[in-house]
Enzyme design. Structure first.
Site, PDB file in Angstrom:
ATOM      1  N   GLY A   1      29.065 -54.307 -70.670  1.00 55.65           N
ATOM      2  CA  GLY A   1      28.115 -55.472 -71.103  1.00 55.65           C
ATOM      3  C   GLY A   1      27.160 -55.684 -70.086  1.00 55.65           C
TER       4      GLY A   1
ATOM      5  N   PHE B   1      25.819 -56.474 -66.725  1.00 51.19           N
ATOM      6  CA  PHE B   1      26.057 -57.017 -65.288  1.00 51.19           C
ATOM      7  C   PHE B   1      27.856 -56.640 -65.430  1.00 51.19           C
ATOM      8  CE2 PHE B   1      22.721 -60.125 -66.032  1.00 51.19           C
ATOM      9  CZ  PHE B   1      21.913 -59.238 -65.238  1.00 51.19           C
ATOM     10  N   GLY B   2      28.259 -55.996 -66.174  1.00 56.13           N
ATOM     11  CA  GLY B   2      29.849 -56.082 -65.787  1.00 56.13           C
ATOM     12  C   GLY B   2      30.637 -55.062 -66.763  1.00 56.13           C
TER      13      GLY B   2
ATOM     14  N   VAL C   1      33.999 -54.305 -69.512  1.00 50.73           N
ATOM     15  CA  VAL C   1      34.839 -54.992 -70.258  1.00 50.73           C
ATOM     16  C   VAL C   1      36.066 -54.110 -70.629  1.00 50.73           C
ATOM     17  CG1 VAL C   1      35.110 -56.282 -72.391  1.00 50.73           C
ATOM     18  CG2 VAL C   1      33.029 -56.192 -71.507  1.00 50.73           C
TER      19      VAL C   1
ATOM     20  N   LYS D   1      36.097 -59.216 -68.982  1.00 46.34           N
ATOM     21  CA  LYS D   1      34.823 -58.987 -68.433  1.00 46.34           C
ATOM     22  C   LYS D   1      34.920 -59.085 -66.910  1.00 46.34           C
ATOM     23  CE  LYS D   1      29.972 -59.108 -69.611  1.00 46.34           C
ATOM     24  NZ  LYS D   1      29.112 -60.191 -70.025  1.00 46.34           N
TER      25      LYS D   1
ATOM     26  N   ASP E   1      19.129 -62.691 -75.848  1.00 45.83           N
ATOM     27  CA  ASP E   1      19.361 -61.420 -75.957  1.00 45.83           C
ATOM     28  C   ASP E   1      20.215 -61.102 -77.184  1.00 45.83           C
ATOM     29  OD1 ASP E   1      19.456 -58.832 -74.803  1.00 45.83           O
ATOM     30  OD2 ASP E   1      21.124 -59.016 -73.598  1.00 45.83           O
TER      31      ASP E   1
END
Ligand SMILES: *[C@@H]1O[C@H](CO)[C@@H](O)[C@H](O)[C@H]1NC(C)=O
Ligand SMILES: *[C@@H]1O[C@H](CO)[C@@H](O)[C@H](O)[C@H]1NC(C)=O
Ligand SMILES: *[C@@H]1O[C@H](CO)[C@@H](O)[C@H](O)[C@H]1NC(C)=O
Ligand SMILES: *[C@@H]1O[C@H](CO)[C@@H](O)[C@H](O)[C@H]1NC(C)=O
Ligand SMILES: *[C@@H]1O[C@H](CO)[C@@H](O)[C@H](O)[C@H]1NC(C)=O
Ligand SMILES: *[C@@H]1O[C@H](CO)[C@@H](O)[C@H](O)[C@H]1NC(C)=O
Ligand SMILES: *[C@@H]1O[C@H](CO)[C@@H](O)[C@H](O)[C@H]1NC(C)=O
Ligand SMILES: *[C@@H]1O[C@H](CO)[C@@H](O)[C@H](O)[C@H]1NC(C)=O
Ligand SMILES: *[C@@H]1O[C@H](CO)[C@@H](O)[C@H](O)[C@H]1NC(C)=O
Length: 803
Positions: A507, A509-510, A512, A526, A621
């Site tokens: 996702g 910035f990270g 999952v 996440k 978003d």
């Protein structure tokens, strides 16, 4: 940040400061017999954790109190108050001191206001009061630090701190209670209390004005039966002491660096709050009971409680708060009063008859009277015959209510079917008329606003079809269960995810990962990048969805913040994202019924975000990748890393660029401020993809770019809607639903924000409650295509990822 070195530093600064001060020259944490505290003087515990002094609660209060609060936390949280029921007005003329008999006394102009009220047996001119780092204020012989003559921990206000006893003295029968404030700005004794069973069993109760309404369940040596999550030792550990003299518990947090407290709140819920350093706010990690609407009489007479609004309480139509001051400060106990008295009591000969307002989707008050009326009409006239009858409902049997109505709960729109969940409320006819006209007024301006103002404005008559019952009964809003947010330990998450072995996706910035909790529930974990962006995203997620609960928002179960690790734990969604369902080659394609429900559910989730929680949240978003699907294909809006939280009073929000190209509203690209209408735009773009099953912008194999929405908008303009439908569906779709979806999608992507509908209007249009006319073709789409090369190259640069 190193918490301890920071607090040591502060203490040092403090000590230096006070060594030059004439008062309190001995130790900054102690009040000596020859010294007193007045004005803005304070004492601070040795480690700089707690501070004691005068304070004034809230912004408008002119009252002062002696209290203890966290020294280093800017959002002041008062954990103990000496004189909660006896405020003082002038701190300069007041002092807190050790009196000649050794008691701790607060006096204003020499008149005692509050005292520790000890009967001293020996000459005690050497007693001192010391504020400890636990938050406990202890009165003791200066020379003998082990014997506490009196301590604030024995006299709690509304807060239970870690290591503080809360229990029953079996000999004196004295039971320590946490008692709520009266309202947000008045710390005097309120209605709600929390304490151990005075009969001696091992469980805690909640009372309202002395009436019990909730219990933790019995302690079995490991957990309290009704709060297994909280007491299982995951992050709280309890110590139980029961002997012939006393019965009490103390608790501590597993993670000792956590700053947390348990508060008996003015809403009748006991809340465990945790200080989140990164976002500088108090966040609740547990609410007991979890459903605020289960607190009896919370909203008073003629109030109604809803989980989906903040505040939970509102007045029934035709009623207004008895005291709007109290109401605004979260004291709803005074309830609501009629705007216009019932005309039944009017002795005038030409008085009007009272009438009934139909309220749907409610859980009616308890304790009705049942009458033998055979039809709804008979039930209504039975109620009208008595001036004391205030409401009736009819679902095969006739129930009527006399006098004040309490404990009415508003359920999600469309959650009840048939006649159950419908209440007829008696109002003066004049109030009923104004309610009805208000209702209609509420809708017309939105639609006019959505159409007027356009340069190419076609004056369209929009037919309003008011249906009191939704055609699509949906699930009740998800009940909040147990502890709403769990603090996970990092090592437990490492274990749950089997050392982050099964990756579900990436996702913003990270990454999952799939995980399994000890009780076998599947979760998605996440793990955020350890960068400034990751931290920002963590704050956004925890503070937005941590507090927003809706059946169409992904459920945040909890989080972990240890060292530099930031993890978020969500419910696992077996059907992945809408994006993967629509665009990846699957053997089974999502049929129209499911697609329509996904569109509707997503719109409901967004409408909730935009309007129903404490602050308005703009997701920023919206795209198919951020809509997750549970096992029933019910949609959940996810990934709030971009979200913006704005207060209700916001006008426009200045911003930096966020979101994903292709779904971005023109105001993003032109750098204008954004409003919730930016989400509406992205939603419209996404809805076209849901209908057509294809990406809006595609580069074909021969290098040609097709930008689908323009073509779609012109087809919809000519009502050639079937040509838009995903060809894989082979024309199998409900044409009415398809038309509504197509039209609303193009309304959503209008250039001017004011021409786009609100999300709640989108919901009503999709539900068929409000009719919608043919939308004009948005002009800027053409411009977009002019610049399509730029657009696609920037999309390539960012690889379709979020900015
Ligand atoms: C405390 O009060 C005194 C006198 O009213 C004032 O001069 C001083 O600035 C105050 N100190 C703080 C830290 O507010
Ligand atoms: C007091 O004012 C601040 C800032 O204006 C606000 O954030 C806070 O919620 C207010 N407190 C109360 C109890 O109204
Ligand atoms: C306490 O009282 C005793 C006798 O009454 C006296 O000698 C002593 O100085 C007093 N101590 C303080 C700290 O006032
Ligand atoms: C301190 O007080 C305790 C309890 O009252 C007593 O047992 C002890 O002897 C005292 N110690 C001193 C040094 O006075
Ligand atoms: C305590 O026990 C008595 C008798 O068993 C019962 O009537 C009473 O309701 C109990 N009180 C509470 C608070 O449970
Ligand atoms: C609380 O109880 C007292 C006495 O039982 C009663 O007089 C008072 O009206 C009650 N207050 C509320 C807000 O229910
Ligand atoms: C309470 O809040 C409402 C809405 O925010 C406002 O209109 C009203 O003036 C407030 N009442 C008081 C007494 O502050
Ligand atoms: C009683 O009814 C008359 C006639 O409708 C009206 O003018 C009057 O205001 C009513 N009185 C009250 C107290 O509502
Ligand atoms: C339910 O619908 C009414 C009227 O359409 C609206 O005013 C209200 O905000 C809705 N409530 C919820 C919780 O969606």
């Amino acid at each position: 940040m190193d918490h301890w070195s920071k607090s040591c530093f502060l203490t040092l600064v403090f000590l230096i400061h006070f060594s030059f001060s004439s008062h309190l020259s001995k130790a900054a944490d102690t009040l000596y017999p020859d010294r007193s505290l007045s004005g803005n003087q304070t004492i601070v515990s040795q480690g700089g954790i707690f501070e004691l002094g005068f304070f004034t609660p809230g912004n408008n209060s002119k009252n002062f109190y002696i209290g203890i609060w966290y020294k280093q936390i800017p959002v002041r949280a008062v954990v103990w108050i000496a004189n909660r029921d006896h405020p003082i007005s002038d701190t300069g003329a007041s002092e807190l001191k050790i009196s000649e008999d050794g008691n701790l006394v607060l006096a204003q102009s020499g008149i005692p206001v509050w005292s520790s009220n000890l009967i001293m047996t020996t000459s005690t001119n050497s007693t001192v009061a010391v504020l400890l780092d636990t938050g406990n204020l202890v009165l003791r012989y200066g020379s003998n630090s082990s014997a506490a003559l009196w301590q604030s921990f024995d006299h709690p206000t509304d807060t239970w701190l870690p290591r503080q006893k809360l229990g029953l003295n079996r000999i004196s029968g004295e039971n320590q209670l946490l008692i709520s404030w009266r309202n947000l700005e008045d710390p005097s004794t309120g209605l709600f209390s929390h304490g151990i069973d005075p009969n001696g069993t091992d469980q805690y109760f909640l009372w309202r004005n002395g009436t019990k309404y909730w219990t933790t369940g019995l302690w079995n040596g490991k957990i309290f039966a009704n709060i297994p999550d909280m007491s299982s030792g995951n992050y709280l550990s309890y110590v139980h002491v029961s002997n012939e003299r006393e019965n009490y518990f103390t608790y501590t947090f597993r993670d000792t660096s956590t700053i947390s407290r348990l508060v008996m709140d003015v809403t009748g819920q006991a809340k465990i709050l945790k200080w989140i350093e990164s976002s500088q706010e108090w966040l609740w990690v547990c609410l007991l009971p979890s459903d605020p609407c289960s607190v009896p009489s919370l909203c008073g007479a003629f109030g109604s409680c809803s989980l989906e609004t903040v505040p939970f309480c509102s007045c029934l139509e035709g009623f207004e708060p008895q005291s709007s001051t109290d109401w605004n400060l979260s004291d709803w106990s005074g309830g609501c009063v009629r705007r216009t008295p019932l005309q039944c009591f009017n002795s005038s000969v030409n008085r009007e008859k009272d009438e009934f307002l139909m309220i749907s989707d409610v859980q009616p008050p308890t304790n009705p009277q049942y009458l033998g009326a055979g039809t709804a009409e008979e039930c209504e006239s039975a109620c009208l015959r008595s001036c004391f009858c205030t409401a009736y409902s009819y679902s095969g049997t006739c129930s009527i209510w006399n006098g004040d109505l309490y404990d009415l709960k508003k359920l999600s729109n469309g959650s009840s079917t048939g006649d159950s969940g419908v209440l007829y409320l008696r109002l003066a006819a004049s109030d009923l008329r104004s309610e009805n006209s208000q209702r209609v007024h509420g809708i017309i301006p939105i639609i006019i606003g959505a159409v007027a103002g356009s340069a190419v404005c076609l004056v369209v008559a929009v037919a309003l079809i008011w249906k009191f019952q939704s055609k699509h009964p949906t699930g009740v809003s998800e009940e909040i269960k147990g502890c709403s947010l769990v603090l996970f330990r990092y090592k437990d998450l490492v274990k749950a995810t089997n050392r982050f072995s099964e990756k579900l996706g990436a996702g913003s910035f990270g990454t999952v990962f799939k995980g399994t909790l000890p009780d076998s529930t599947l979760v998605a974990v996440k793990r955020l990048e350890r960068t400034g962006q990751g931290e920002k995203q963590f704050r956004a997620e925890v503070s937005t969805i941590g507090q927003a609960r809706h059946v169409n928002l992904v459920g945040l179960r909890g989080f972990c913040s240890e060292g530099s690790e930031r993890l978020l734990v969500y419910d696992y969604m077996p059907n992945g994202s809408l994006g993967s369902q629509l665009f990846q080659k699957k053997s089974k394609i999502v049929d129209w019924t499911a697609r329509f429900q996904i569109a509707l559910g997503t719109a409901r989730g967004l409408a909730y975000l935009h309007g129903h929680c404490r602050d308005c949240i703009i997701h920023c978003d919206i795209k198919p990748e951020n809509i997750l699907l549970d096992s029933e294909f019910s949609p959940k809006v996810a990934d709030f890393g971009m979200a913006k939280l704005i207060g209700r009073e916001f006008s426009r929000v200045l911003t930096t660029m966020r979101g994903t190209l292709g779904y971005l509203a023109p105001e993003w690209i032109s750098g204008l401020a954004i409003t919730p209408k930016a989400d509406v735009y992205s939603y419209g773009m996404m809805l076209l993809e849901v209908i057509s099953g294809r990406r809006n912008a595609e580069v074909s194999e021969d290098g040609n770019v097709t930008f689908f929405p323009i073509w779609a908008a012109s087809k919809i303009n000519k009502d050639e809607i079937l040509s838009l439908l995903d060809h894989r569906l082979e024309g199998k779709a409900n044409v009415d639903e398809l038309r509504r979806a197509c039209r609303v999608a193009v309304w959503c992507i209008q250039d001017e924000e004011s021409h786009r509908p609100t999300m709640s209007l989108v919901v009503q249009i999709l539900e068929g409650v409000v009719e919608v006319n043919t939308p004009p073709i948005p002009k800027q789409l053409y411009n977009l295509v002019e610049n399509r090369e730029d657009m696609l190259s920037s999309e390539a640069t960012f690889g379709g990822q979020t900015l």
